[in-house]
Design a protein around this motif. Sequence first.
Motif, PDB file in Angstrom:
ATOM      1  N   GLN A  35      -7.486   3.664  -4.580  1.00  0.00           N
ATOM      2  CA  GLN A  35      -8.414   2.844  -3.803  1.00  0.00           C
ATOM      3  C   GLN A  35      -8.643   3.384  -2.407  1.00  0.00           C
ATOM      4  OE1 GLN A  35      -5.554   1.666  -5.288  1.00  0.00           O
ATOM      5  NE2 GLN A  35      -5.874  -0.350  -6.214  1.00  0.00           N
ATOM      6  N   GLN A  39      -1.462  -1.137  -4.019  1.00  0.00           N
ATOM      7  CA  GLN A  39      -2.684  -0.386  -3.684  1.00  0.00           C
ATOM      8  C   GLN A  39      -2.291   1.067  -3.429  1.00  0.00           C
ATOM      9  OE1 GLN A  39      -4.660  -0.647   0.226  1.00  0.00           O
ATOM     10  NE2 GLN A  39      -6.421  -1.488  -0.842  1.00  0.00           N
ATOM     11  N   ARG A  58       0.892  -1.180   0.000  1.00  0.00           N
ATOM     12  CA  ARG A  58       0.000   0.000   0.000  1.00  0.00           C
ATOM     13  C   ARG A  58       0.917   1.213   0.000  1.00  0.00           C
ATOM     14  NH1 ARG A  58      -4.790   1.458   4.325  1.00  0.00           N
ATOM     15  NH2 ARG A  58      -6.029   0.222   2.860  1.00  0.00           N
TER      16      ARG A  58
END
Length: 412
Positions: free
Chosen positions: A176, A148, A117
């Motif tokens: 996202q 992500q 992430r």
Amino acid sequence: MSGELWLRDARLPGGRRGDIAIRDGRVAAIGAMTSAAANAQVIHAGGCLVLPGFVDGHAHLDKTLWGLPWHSHRAGPTIAERIDNERRVLRALDLSPQAQSARLVRHMVSRGTTHVRTHVDVAPELGLAHLHAVQAMAESLHEAIDVQVVAFPQCGVMTRPGTLDLLDQAAREGAQVIGGLDPIGIDGDLNGQLDAIFAIAARRGCDIDIHLHDLGEAGAATIEKIAERTATLGLRGRVAVSHAFCLGMLDEPRLEALIDRLLDNDIALMTHAPAGGVPFPPIRLLAARGVRLFTGSDGVRDAWGPLNSGDMLERAYLLAYCSGFRDDAGLELTLGMATHGGASVVRVAPYGIEVGAPADLVLVEAENEAEAVALHPPRRLVLKRGKVVARDGQASMTALDSRLRGNDMAAP
Ligand SMILES: [Zn+2]
């Protein structure tokens, strides 16, 4: 090629030795097996411990100076000074965020990271340039890692007109997660920043991950307000707070009350065990209470500092070291933050060493998880969806290598 790969004689969870059969990128069977398909690829693990691919739950890929000559750190000690310094450094160096993020990802893959992430800077002077660069990198290297993206307002939200529109646009263009940053310390507007970013997340179906460095009661009040909005907007299980230093400095009744709010709303916490005596959340207590915990590299060799390495097994070691853990349970807890904890936050399921899960696996020479954390030894093999992407600490995936050559980069 049958699409079948066998790992022979690996040390499996629980300590027994056995095999893992991988078919079409997923774990197909685990245990003692007799015969592989005639055309299956077989890799002898030699008793190496198999771990799930690591999840780096908090990185800043777009701003790394990885692969460049040594950059001496000269920023002042406050968050505001570090932000200003970073703007100056990045303007002066004028780097490609796509090429830089690819460089760092290659290194992370070589260390066993299979999911990341990353908080990507979104600001009026940058627009969405860094977002688009990281998305292009993620697309080109998707065989090696899942990325992500968090749209991250590094310079503030309410104090930087235009940032909210950019965050909303980032969400429409594929980010996202919506980020936030010290609503009190940076914006001086706790309710304003939180209302604004929660509104975008709710409208666009995004998760939320807020950087919270504010100490003491400022941090505690921010967590309370985050919890309130999480409940009101029905975002339970979709909100994370990163750093939350304040949780390491509160008295017990205040801490317990905040833990209850975190649990009520299933808010996850990221800590990477900051250096220099900065307080950080009490990992063992929070885990025992059931708070979801994860970890990450944060900025790797960038204008914020040179010490983070992008190695999640080393990160698990540092979490244990800074927490004073010596027992197996403590070491396993920190490894869990770098694996299953992170997977729950980036919402990867199924995940881990189980039949049906994508074969994202790491082999290391260790007897068990505790020893893997204590030694954080070289990664013998890294598999992403059943394909070898690194061997003996070197990213080895053919597609990865050719794409990196296409970007005119040498291995760091
Ligand atoms: Zn960060």
